[in-house]
Design a protein around this motif. Structure first.
Motif, PDB file in Angstrom:
ATOM      1  N   THR A 200      38.778  81.658  50.227  1.00 43.91           N
ATOM      2  CA  THR A 200      39.057  80.731  49.138  1.00 43.91           C
ATOM      3  C   THR A 200      39.095  81.494  47.827  1.00 43.91           C
ATOM      4  OG1 THR A 200      38.386  78.653  48.083  1.00 43.91           O
ATOM      5  CG2 THR A 200      36.628  80.184  48.711  1.00 43.91           C
ATOM      6  N   GLY A 201      39.811  80.891  46.857  1.00 42.03           N
ATOM      7  CA  GLY A 201      39.914  81.554  45.573  1.00 42.03           C
ATOM      8  C   GLY A 201      40.976  80.900  44.708  1.00 42.03           C
ATOM      9  N   PRO A 202      41.095  81.353  43.468  1.00 42.94           N
ATOM     10  CA  PRO A 202      42.112  80.800  42.561  1.00 42.94           C
ATOM     11  C   PRO A 202      43.513  81.214  42.985  1.00 42.94           C
ATOM     12  CG  PRO A 202      41.004  82.662  41.551  1.00 42.94           C
ATOM     13  CD  PRO A 202      40.266  82.387  42.822  1.00 42.94           C
TER      14      PRO A 202
ATOM     15  N   GLY B  61      41.216  86.042  46.477  1.00 44.71           N
ATOM     16  CA  GLY B  61      40.072  85.316  47.039  1.00 44.71           C
ATOM     17  C   GLY B  61      39.086  86.219  47.759  1.00 44.71           C
ATOM     18  N   VAL B  62      38.047  85.576  48.239  1.00 43.00           N
ATOM     19  CA  VAL B  62      36.991  86.235  48.998  1.00 43.00           C
ATOM     20  C   VAL B  62      36.808  85.465  50.305  1.00 43.00           C
ATOM     21  CG1 VAL B  62      34.538  86.854  49.053  1.00 43.00           C
ATOM     22  CG2 VAL B  62      35.837  87.067  46.927  1.00 43.00           C
ATOM     23  N   GLY B  63      36.611  86.210  51.392  1.00 46.26           N
ATOM     24  CA  GLY B  63      36.443  85.584  52.700  1.00 46.26           C
ATOM     25  C   GLY B  63      35.192  86.070  53.394  1.00 46.26           C
ATOM     26  N   VAL B  64      34.635  85.194  54.223  1.00 43.96           N
ATOM     27  CA  VAL B  64      33.443  85.496  55.006  1.00 43.96           C
ATOM     28  C   VAL B  64      33.725  85.136  56.447  1.00 43.96           C
ATOM     29  CG1 VAL B  64      30.999  85.022  55.359  1.00 43.96           C
ATOM     30  CG2 VAL B  64      31.926  85.096  53.040  1.00 43.96           C
TER      31      VAL B  64
ATOM     32  N   LEU C  21      46.807  92.023  51.420  1.00 40.25           N
ATOM     33  CA  LEU C  21      45.990  93.228  51.460  1.00 40.25           C
ATOM     34  C   LEU C  21      44.532  92.799  51.371  1.00 40.25           C
ATOM     35  CD1 LEU C  21      45.775  96.299  51.551  1.00 40.25           C
ATOM     36  CD2 LEU C  21      45.850  96.302  49.042  1.00 40.25           C
ATOM     37  N   GLN C  22      43.792  93.084  52.434  1.00 41.78           N
ATOM     38  CA  GLN C  22      42.371  92.743  52.484  1.00 41.78           C
ATOM     39  C   GLN C  22      41.532  94.018  52.454  1.00 41.78           C
ATOM     40  OE1 GLN C  22      41.602  90.314  55.922  1.00 41.78           O
ATOM     41  NE2 GLN C  22      42.884  88.617  55.201  1.00 41.78           N
TER      42      GLN C  22
ATOM     43  N   ARG D  43      35.248  90.026  53.047  1.00 43.00           N
ATOM     44  CA  ARG D  43      36.464  90.690  52.608  1.00 43.00           C
ATOM     45  C   ARG D  43      36.965  90.103  51.283  1.00 43.00           C
ATOM     46  NH1 ARG D  43      40.136  91.290  58.156  1.00 43.00           N
ATOM     47  NH2 ARG D  43      38.419  91.842  59.558  1.00 43.00           N
ATOM     48  N   ALA D  44      37.573  90.955  50.493  1.00 42.49           N
ATOM     49  CA  ALA D  44      38.334  90.518  49.322  1.00 42.49           C
ATOM     50  C   ALA D  44      39.802  90.585  49.694  1.00 42.49           C
ATOM     51  CB  ALA D  44      38.034  91.404  48.120  1.00 42.49           C
TER      52      ALA D  44
END
Length: 211
Positions: free
Chosen positions: A70-72, A206-209, A166-167, A178-179
């Protein structure tokens, strides 16, 4: 006397010969152990403890099967760029998987967007810290616009999507965090008003988990 001495001497020789014949095989058997029987392994094979081989360490651990990002989000179109929110769910532990995503940019107002998509993605660097990903899929988009009565109406259409991502695996111990930078191109394809709308693009940071 001579005869008696001869008999004694003969008896000693006889006893020596008997003792030699009796003890010699036992000495030979003592020097040479019997050959091992292949049918029965030595006892130490049963008593010896051999620890199991450790599992090979997989590069890029820990690895998750499901990741939530999730993210802007920014939408770029023939109008001015507008910001919103992006949410996506990746499923796949290896170098390929599927993604379900949603994007909302000022939904319910003129120029707003609600977009829901599904994609198939491929990871080109599964075990590396950086993950270049390419994905393609389809989306259902709802585009808000002004009606003649100064009200907000929506055009619902189907679109094709192409995503480049790109992560980067964040150095967080024990967590697949991950970003990500996602750039998605959207081309209207299905719908009564599809021809009235130009392609647009979205960019999400965004950032993911992983779970």
């Amino acid at each position: 006397m001579a005869l008696s001495s001869s008999r004694s001497h003969f008896r000693l020789l006889a006893l020596s010969f008997v003792a030699t014949v009796t003890l010699a095989p036992r000495a030979a058997l003592a020097d040479y152990a019997p050959p091992p029987d292949d049918r029965y392994p030595p006892p130490d094979r049963y008593d010896r403890y051999e620890p199991p081989e450790p599992y090979p360490r997989d590069e890029g651990e820990p690895r998750s099967t499901v990741r939530l990002f999730t993210g802007p989000l920014l939408r770029f179109s023939d109008e001015m760029a507008r910001g919103g929110l992006g949410l996506s769910l990746d499923a796949g532990a290896r170098a390929a998987g599927v993604r379900f995503s949603g994007a909302w940019v000022r939904s319910g107002s003129v120029g707003g967007l609600s977009q829901y998509g599904a994609e198939i993605w491929v990871d080109f660097a599964e075990h590396e810290p950086f993950h270049p990903i390419l994905a393609a899929g389809a989306a259902l988009a709802r585009l808000d616009r002004a009606s003649e009565a100064d009200r907000v109406t929506a055009d619902t259409l189907g679109a094709g999507t192409l995503r480049a991502t790109l992560q980067y695996r964040l150095p967080v111990r024990g967590v697949d965090a991950r970003a990500a930078l996602d750039v998605v191109g959207v081309v209207p394809a299905v719908g009564v008003h599809a021809s009235e709308h130009s392609p647009w693009a979205t960019a999400l940071l965004g950032v993911g988990v992983g779970f």
